[in-house]
Design a protein around this motif. Structure first.
Motif, PDB file in Angstrom:
ATOM      1  N   SER A 161      44.603  21.034  29.773  1.00 40.01           N
ATOM      2  CA  SER A 161      44.912  19.600  29.825  1.00 40.01           C
ATOM      3  C   SER A 161      44.754  19.064  31.244  1.00 40.01           C
ATOM      4  O   SER A 161      44.240  17.957  31.437  1.00 40.01           O
ATOM      5  N   GLN A 162      45.188  19.833  32.227  1.00 31.75           N
ATOM      6  CA  GLN A 162      45.051  19.410  33.621  1.00 31.75           C
ATOM      7  C   GLN A 162      43.578  19.303  34.002  1.00 31.75           C
ATOM      8  O   GLN A 162      43.173  18.357  34.677  1.00 31.75           O
ATOM      9  N   GLU A 163      42.765  20.259  33.536  1.00 32.27           N
ATOM     10  CA  GLU A 163      41.330  20.210  33.813  1.00 32.27           C
ATOM     11  C   GLU A 163      40.698  18.970  33.188  1.00 32.27           C
ATOM     12  O   GLU A 163      39.887  18.289  33.814  1.00 32.27           O
ATOM     13  N   ALA A 164      41.093  18.675  31.938  1.00 30.93           N
ATOM     14  CA  ALA A 164      40.560  17.489  31.258  1.00 30.93           C
ATOM     15  C   ALA A 164      40.986  16.220  31.992  1.00 30.93           C
ATOM     16  O   ALA A 164      40.193  15.279  32.142  1.00 30.93           O
ATOM     17  N   TYR A 165      42.219  16.196  32.462  1.00 26.26           N
ATOM     18  CA  TYR A 165      42.728  15.043  33.213  1.00 26.26           C
ATOM     19  C   TYR A 165      41.920  14.844  34.492  1.00 26.26           C
ATOM     20  O   TYR A 165      41.520  13.722  34.803  1.00 26.26           O
ATOM     21  N   GLU A 166      41.699  15.926  35.220  1.00 29.16           N
ATOM     22  CA  GLU A 166      40.949  15.828  36.469  1.00 29.16           C
ATOM     23  C   GLU A 166      39.518  15.333  36.219  1.00 29.16           C
ATOM     24  O   GLU A 166      38.997  14.512  36.967  1.00 29.16           O
ATOM     25  N   THR A 167      38.889  15.820  35.151  1.00 28.67           N
ATOM     26  CA  THR A 167      37.535  15.402  34.811  1.00 28.67           C
ATOM     27  C   THR A 167      37.495  13.913  34.472  1.00 28.67           C
ATOM     28  O   THR A 167      36.643  13.175  34.962  1.00 28.67           O
ATOM     29  N   LEU A 168      38.429  13.485  33.643  1.00 24.41           N
ATOM     30  CA  LEU A 168      38.493  12.073  33.268  1.00 24.41           C
ATOM     31  C   LEU A 168      38.752  11.186  34.472  1.00 24.41           C
ATOM     32  O   LEU A 168      38.144  10.125  34.624  1.00 24.41           O
ATOM     33  N   LYS A 169      39.648  11.626  35.326  1.00 24.49           N
ATOM     34  CA  LYS A 169      39.979  10.852  36.520  1.00 24.49           C
ATOM     35  C   LYS A 169      38.747  10.701  37.411  1.00 24.49           C
ATOM     36  O   LYS A 169      38.465   9.604  37.909  1.00 24.49           O
ATOM     37  N   ALA A 170      38.014  11.797  37.590  1.00 29.50           N
ATOM     38  CA  ALA A 170      36.814  11.753  38.419  1.00 29.50           C
ATOM     39  C   ALA A 170      35.777  10.798  37.820  1.00 29.50           C
ATOM     40  O   ALA A 170      35.143  10.017  38.545  1.00 29.50           O
ATOM     41  N   GLU A 171      35.612  10.837  36.499  1.00 26.83           N
ATOM     42  CA  GLU A 171      34.664   9.931  35.833  1.00 26.83           C
ATOM     43  C   GLU A 171      35.057   8.481  36.026  1.00 26.83           C
ATOM     44  O   GLU A 171      34.214   7.624  36.316  1.00 26.83           O
ATOM     45  N   ARG A 172      36.329   8.175  35.881  1.00 22.72           N
ATOM     46  CA  ARG A 172      36.797   6.792  36.031  1.00 22.72           C
ATOM     47  C   ARG A 172      36.635   6.308  37.467  1.00 22.72           C
ATOM     48  O   ARG A 172      36.249   5.168  37.700  1.00 22.72           O
ATOM     49  N   LEU A 173      36.946   7.177  38.419  1.00 22.77           N
ATOM     50  CA  LEU A 173      36.768   6.794  39.815  1.00 22.77           C
ATOM     51  C   LEU A 173      35.297   6.553  40.135  1.00 22.77           C
ATOM     52  O   LEU A 173      34.954   5.604  40.840  1.00 22.77           O
ATOM     53  N   GLU A 174      34.448   7.387  39.581  1.00 25.80           N
ATOM     54  CA  GLU A 174      33.012   7.235  39.789  1.00 25.80           C
ATOM     55  C   GLU A 174      32.522   5.906  39.212  1.00 25.80           C
ATOM     56  O   GLU A 174      31.754   5.184  39.836  1.00 25.80           O
ATOM     57  N   ARG A 175      33.009   5.578  38.022  1.00 27.20           N
ATOM     58  CA  ARG A 175      32.626   4.305  37.397  1.00 27.20           C
ATOM     59  C   ARG A 175      33.141   3.119  38.189  1.00 27.20           C
ATOM     60  O   ARG A 175      32.459   2.109  38.335  1.00 27.20           O
ATOM     61  N   ALA A 176      34.364   3.235  38.680  1.00 25.85           N
ATOM     62  CA  ALA A 176      34.945   2.134  39.454  1.00 25.85           C
ATOM     63  C   ALA A 176      34.172   1.925  40.750  1.00 25.85           C
ATOM     64  O   ALA A 176      33.927   0.787  41.159  1.00 25.85           O
ATOM     65  N   GLN A 177      33.768   3.002  41.391  1.00 21.62           N
ATOM     66  CA  GLN A 177      33.009   2.880  42.634  1.00 21.62           C
ATOM     67  C   GLN A 177      31.618   2.322  42.381  1.00 21.62           C
ATOM     68  O   GLN A 177      31.055   1.648  43.226  1.00 21.62           O
ATOM     69  N   ALA A 178      31.080   2.591  41.200  1.00 26.16           N
ATOM     70  CA  ALA A 178      29.749   2.090  40.858  1.00 26.16           C
ATOM     71  C   ALA A 178      29.816   0.658  40.343  1.00 26.16           C
ATOM     72  O   ALA A 178      28.791   0.049  40.047  1.00 26.16           O
TER      73      ALA A 178
END
Length: 165
Positions: free
Chosen positions: A96-113
């Motif tokens: 679950s922590q790994e999935a959370y980290e992956t999702l968080k990274a994706e959202r941050l990437e989208r926000a920066q883009a």
């Protein structure tokens, strides 16, 4: 734990084998949740059975401590499933922590883009107009005025009734 597997039935042994680290390593989050649920149910069943039998023996033996040794296998079964549940919970927490980290990274990437998936989503506003998430302001239609006046009058009546007491 291997020596305790002899007190379990075949289907229970199979469930315990599913909890081995090598097998859990290949499970995704949903599969781990399903396994967690099955192990928790088995643990609850054996714990409940052990407690019921032990409670029934208390009146015959006169004390809880004296009644405990008679139900050793039931207690061991409950303990086996307690340990199995702990293993599944730990693995589930890691996944679950790994999935959370992956999702968080994706959202941050989208926000920066600049492609934030906020209220309107990544594909633009939802069908039927843009939803800003704000509640509409007070309406000044005749119906809204009547409702507001009615509510105020009801409040005034309740207050008057309290004051009259």
């Amino acid at each position: 734990m291997e020596d305790l597997l002899g007190i379990l039935k075949d289907d229970e042994r199979d469930l315990i084998r599913e909890v081995e680290p090598e097998r859990m390593e290949h499970l995704d989050e949903d599969e781990l949740l399903a396994l967690h649920k099955r192990v928790r149910r088995a643990r609850t069943k054996h714990t409940k059975n052990y407690r019921r039998r032990a409670a029934a023996g208390v009146s015959a033996e006169g004390a809880r401590g004296a009644a405990r040794p008679r139900h050793g296998k039931a207690a061991q079964r409950a303990e086996v499933f307690e340990e199995a549940l702990s293993r599944v919970s730990q693995r589930l927490a890691v996944v679950s922590q790994e999935a959370y980290e992956t999702l968080k990274a994706e959202r941050l990437e989208r926000a920066q883009a600049g492609k934030s998936s906020g209220p309107q989503g990544p594909d633009g506003p939802p069908p039927g107009g843009a939803d800003t998430g704000r509640v509409a302001g007070h309406s000044t239609s005749p119906g809204a005025k009547k409702t507001r006046a009615s509510s105020q009058a009801a409040g005034a009546r309740r207050q008057a009734a309290r004051d009259a007491k």
